[in-house]
Design an enzyme around this catalytic site. Structure first.
Site, PDB file in Angstrom:
ATOM      1  N   ASP A 119       0.843  -1.209   0.000  1.00  0.00           N
ATOM      2  CA  ASP A 119       0.000   0.000   0.000  1.00  0.00           C
ATOM      3  C   ASP A 119       0.875   1.253   0.000  1.00  0.00           C
ATOM      4  OD1 ASP A 119      -2.364   1.428  -0.146  1.00  0.00           O
ATOM      5  OD2 ASP A 119      -2.759   1.328   2.010  1.00  0.00           O
ATOM      6  N   LYS A 121       1.897   4.681  -1.108  1.00  0.00           N
ATOM      7  CA  LYS A 121       1.213   5.835  -1.690  1.00  0.00           C
ATOM      8  C   LYS A 121       1.659   7.074  -0.938  1.00  0.00           C
ATOM      9  CE  LYS A 121      -2.879   4.930   1.165  1.00  0.00           C
ATOM     10  NZ  LYS A 121      -4.338   4.711   1.115  1.00  0.00           N
ATOM     11  N   ASN A 124       0.918   7.381   2.687  1.00  0.00           N
ATOM     12  CA  ASN A 124       1.620   6.475   3.596  1.00  0.00           C
ATOM     13  C   ASN A 124       3.114   6.776   3.672  1.00  0.00           C
ATOM     14  OD1 ASN A 124      -0.636   5.136   4.458  1.00  0.00           O
ATOM     15  ND2 ASN A 124      -0.451   3.450   3.018  1.00  0.00           N
TER      16      ASN A 124
END
Length: 184
Positions: A119, A121, A124
């Site tokens: 995840d 991105k 993050n």
């Protein structure tokens, strides 16, 4: 500090008086929603095991009173996404190279440890007090997922490799690399 899809994050003081971030998962919600339970267990299992200068991962996991709380370092600079928006301009090439190198270093470390983040991105990636990029949120992470075939669709659609979005067998490592390209 915020509410994510699976948990709430707040700022507090740790036992030593330092400011920390605490991510809280609700067990009732985890029982009702399998994906919440999976994310909670992933982060709980990895707590204290990931140590890298460009990563903020849970260091302590505590269960009790119907919640799991994950304690981790606090990054006062906010997300890279918010930082870029606040600048109201594109990053310079030197800024982008510096930030990107820091995130790549984090991902290389994870992959060497056999962990796919799944995840990656802008939301993050956070900035610490010194403006250093740090990768966060290990709810979707998969141990042993860098080189083995996975079938589950994890992550954020705009950052997903095509094979992930199409729910085809894929390896987590290359999917992370695709997401890095989207970040860049």
């Amino acid at each position: 500090m915020g509410k994510g899809v699976f948990a709430n994050v707040r700022m507090t003081h740790g036992r030593d008086g330092q400011v920390i971030a605490v991510k809280t998962y609700d067990h009732k919600e985890a029982k009702q929603e399998r994906s919440v339970a999976k994310h909670m267990l992933n982060e709980e299992r990895l707590a204290g095991r990931i140590q890298h200068e460009n990563i903020i991962a849970p260091q302590v996991a505590r269960r009790g009173d119907g919640v799991t709380q994950l304690e981790m370092e606090y990054a006062p600079g906010g997300t890279l996404e918010a930082h870029v928006k606040k600048l109201k301009r594109n990053l310079t090439e030197d800024e982008a190279k510096t930030y990107f190198r820091q995130v790549v270093d984090a991902v290389v470390y994870l992959h060497e440890e056999g962990i796919a983040h799944r995840d990656i991105k802008m939301e993050n990636i956070v900035l610490d007090a010194h403006g250093i990029c740090r990768l966060v949120d290990f709810g979707a992470a998969r141990e042993g997922g860098t080189d083995t075939f996975l079938m589950s669709m994890q992550g954020t659609p705009a950052y997903m490799a095509p094979e992930v979005a199409q729910q085809r067998a894929h390896k987590g490592g290359p999917a992370d690399i695709w997401a890095l390209g989207v970040v860049l």
